[in-house]
Design a protein around this motif. Sequence first.
Motif, PDB file in Angstrom:
ATOM      1  N   TYR A 160       0.792  -1.141   0.079  1.00  0.00           N
ATOM      2  CA  TYR A 160      -0.042   0.016  -0.034  1.00  0.00           C
ATOM      3  C   TYR A 160       0.925   1.233   0.055  1.00  0.00           C
ATOM      4  CZ  TYR A 160      -3.499  -3.344   1.723  1.00  0.00           C
ATOM      5  OH  TYR A 160      -4.328  -4.418   1.771  1.00  0.00           O
TER       6      TYR A 160
ATOM      7  N   THR B  56       1.272   4.865   1.156  1.00  0.00           N
ATOM      8  CA  THR B  56       0.860   5.553   2.526  1.00  0.00           C
ATOM      9  C   THR B  56       0.801   7.158   2.386  1.00  0.00           C
ATOM     10  OG1 THR B  56       2.887   5.818   3.515  1.00  0.00           O
ATOM     11  CG2 THR B  56       1.869   3.731   3.906  1.00  0.00           C
ATOM     12  N   SER B  57       0.184   7.734   3.436  1.00  0.00           N
ATOM     13  CA  SER B  57       0.288   9.233   3.317  1.00  0.00           C
ATOM     14  C   SER B  57       1.756   9.605   4.261  1.00  0.00           C
ATOM     15  CB  SER B  57      -0.899   9.770   4.267  1.00  0.00           C
ATOM     16  OG  SER B  57      -0.843   9.127   5.467  1.00  0.00           O
TER      17      SER B  57
ATOM     18  N   HIS C 120       4.346  -0.407  11.720  1.00  0.00           N
ATOM     19  CA  HIS C 120       2.970   0.279  12.445  1.00  0.00           C
ATOM     20  C   HIS C 120       2.316  -1.191  12.384  1.00  0.00           C
ATOM     21  CE1 HIS C 120      -0.791   2.526  13.047  1.00  0.00           C
ATOM     22  NE2 HIS C 120      -1.415   1.558  12.045  1.00  0.00           N
TER      23      HIS C 120
ATOM     24  N   PRO D  55      -5.312   0.728   9.775  1.00  0.00           N
ATOM     25  CA  PRO D  55      -4.504   1.522   8.562  1.00  0.00           C
ATOM     26  C   PRO D  55      -4.703   2.851   8.183  1.00  0.00           C
ATOM     27  CG  PRO D  55      -6.404  -0.049   8.019  1.00  0.00           C
ATOM     28  CD  PRO D  55      -6.084  -0.281   9.240  1.00  0.00           C
TER      29      PRO D  55
ATOM     30  N   LEU E 110      -1.943   5.499   8.604  1.00  0.00           N
ATOM     31  CA  LEU E 110      -1.003   5.538   7.582  1.00  0.00           C
ATOM     32  C   LEU E 110      -1.736   6.108   6.548  1.00  0.00           C
ATOM     33  CD1 LEU E 110       0.793   1.939   7.828  1.00  0.00           C
ATOM     34  CD2 LEU E 110       1.524   4.183   8.797  1.00  0.00           C
TER      35      LEU E 110
ATOM     36  N   ILE F 143      -4.205   4.574   4.850  1.00  0.00           N
ATOM     37  CA  ILE F 143      -4.546   3.698   3.875  1.00  0.00           C
ATOM     38  C   ILE F 143      -6.284   3.585   4.003  1.00  0.00           C
ATOM     39  CG2 ILE F 143      -4.403   1.131   3.451  1.00  0.00           C
ATOM     40  CD1 ILE F 143      -1.623   1.377   4.610  1.00  0.00           C
TER      41      ILE F 143
ATOM     42  N   LYS G 198       8.536   5.661  11.502  1.00  0.00           N
ATOM     43  CA  LYS G 198       8.361   4.713  10.368  1.00  0.00           C
ATOM     44  C   LYS G 198       9.689   4.333   9.794  1.00  0.00           C
ATOM     45  CE  LYS G 198       3.797   5.196  11.405  1.00  0.00           C
ATOM     46  NZ  LYS G 198       4.223   5.713  12.599  1.00  0.00           N
TER      47      LYS G 198
END
Length: 608
Positions: free
Chosen positions: A136, A138-139, A183, A187, A190, A192, A538
């Motif tokens: 995925y 993420t931001s 993490h 989700p 993050l 997601i 992270k």
Amino acid sequence: MLSSLRPARSAFFSTTKYTGFQQANVVVLPSLLSKDFEEFCRNNVAPLPLLYVSKPGEMTCKPLAQHADIRTDISQYCVYENGKLLKTVSSLNAYTSSLKDMVCFYLGCSFGFEGKLKEAGVPMRNVEQRKNVSMYRTSVSCVPAGVFHCPLVVTMRHVPAEMLDTVVEVTHLNPLAHGAPVHIGDPNLLGIQDLSRPNYGDAVNQQPGDVPVFWACGVTSLEAVLSSKPALAFSHSPGCMFLTDLPDSSSSSPSSVYLDPHLTPLSFKLSQSPLLYSLASKRAVHKIRQLENIIREDPGERGISAIFLKDELLLSCLALSHAFSVLITTGFPTHYMHNPPDETDGPPGAFAMANMLLSLGKRVTMVTDQRCLQLNQDIMNEAVSSGVLAAPIPLVTFEDNSPDSALNFLCHHGDITKPRYDHLVAIERSGRAADGNYYNMRGVNIKHMVDPIDNLFIAAKDIPGILTTGIGDGGNELGMGKLKERVKSRMPKGELIACDVAADYAVTCGVSNWGGYAVACGLFLLQSCSSHQRYLQKGLGLNQEKTQTQRSAALPSVDKEESFLSTLMRFGIRSGKTGNLAMEVDGMTFHPTHSDLIARLLHATHST
């Protein structure tokens, strides 16, 4: 030509078939960009652990695979032109001329630890379901370098909750296969939105009792290629890995840092809504538990051990370490016959926590009663000028004049998706009893002197993302509602005085100030814990920590606390138990009782 040590290639590489050998992500870039990309990898070591960097035009990588040829040893390649995926191919032989001025980066892959997890008895849901692992976007932004910048990409594996510590330990020992998770939990934290729609790989079904666990992923490198827009670049296709000759057992080559059992991370559940776990090393956990044992001592013989709950200090410190904006409240007007009616227990601990939180870059606000707003502002100004507090912090009051007052106070425009604070802390703060009144330890109702700050803690229960801590030494303090049945049955006048308002974490101690000092020391320990800091960040930009000296300056000290107690005395604040206007807290003189305890907390914090 393939090494005889490695299995033959197929169209899809994953640990479904290839257990026992380390696998690698691969990025091939023009030589002119190689220095920037190498710096980008070193800035973001969790997603991009470097295994090998080739020389320009080097098609082999003998340290990883004796007879490898990067043009043919991956089953499917991605070809990029000007930052766009042009096509996928099964060979790079057609680009041999271009490759002569390009550099190959071989990066660790999480497939390298899946075999170890399987050996430890951890079910691999993606393998069971014959699917590629879910990946995925993420931001979370990676630390940029030169032209390279992109969001972090993560892999996700569903893990049974009871096996989280096993998973964390096994992957921690494989730093070149992305290491421990970055993490565990919701989700959405993050960025997601939907686990059923991965950006890469396949959606994997969750089983009952599973928790989503996320690792930094080498596919981050593909995002970096897209953002930098090189004229020509290549990479592996997600899930189609470069297979090395190196056994998994040597894949991470863990240093003594990773092999030290005291540095192995442990996982702790902090909240259910949103689901959030945190990590900290065994050493940091042990030290914070030492702090907890020190502050639970009961020289005042209140019987506080009867309501003690283990690890509340640890959980509170972990949650505060994750926080961005903290609201602190204190104030217990037990001396209703005096002006001011407040006591010396509470403000010192509150300011000690605030000082450490400020040093960690947190936003800190204090909420107090309207009756003592100016008094507390004057005390804060004095604390700043004397060096007890590093900087002034906003001091506010709360008025409960409508059903939505608490919600509007805690959240911008009353929107629960936009909280102003993510942690509320009450230390030696009068707590509302079951009958709606507020009682001191003698059973005297002091409701007329207390603003309904309890309502903020009650409202926070229904706002996802806001956690709460209560610190107390008698059971009648705000937040001690978590322990109310123990307080009612085991503390003097417990049936009457027990606070009815619960906090997520209830830290009990012999004197409430001690709990504030211990929180400050616990936060310091977590800031010094590499496993915890890696998890918070992270795995990105870990070389930008503050120095130990800078963090130490924010700790409480005997001199600072003696100075602040003297300030409180000058403002007419009295000892809680005796009402004496003297250098004492809860009837115990600063020297030796409180000064010795502060020294012991600091010794436990700094000892190796």
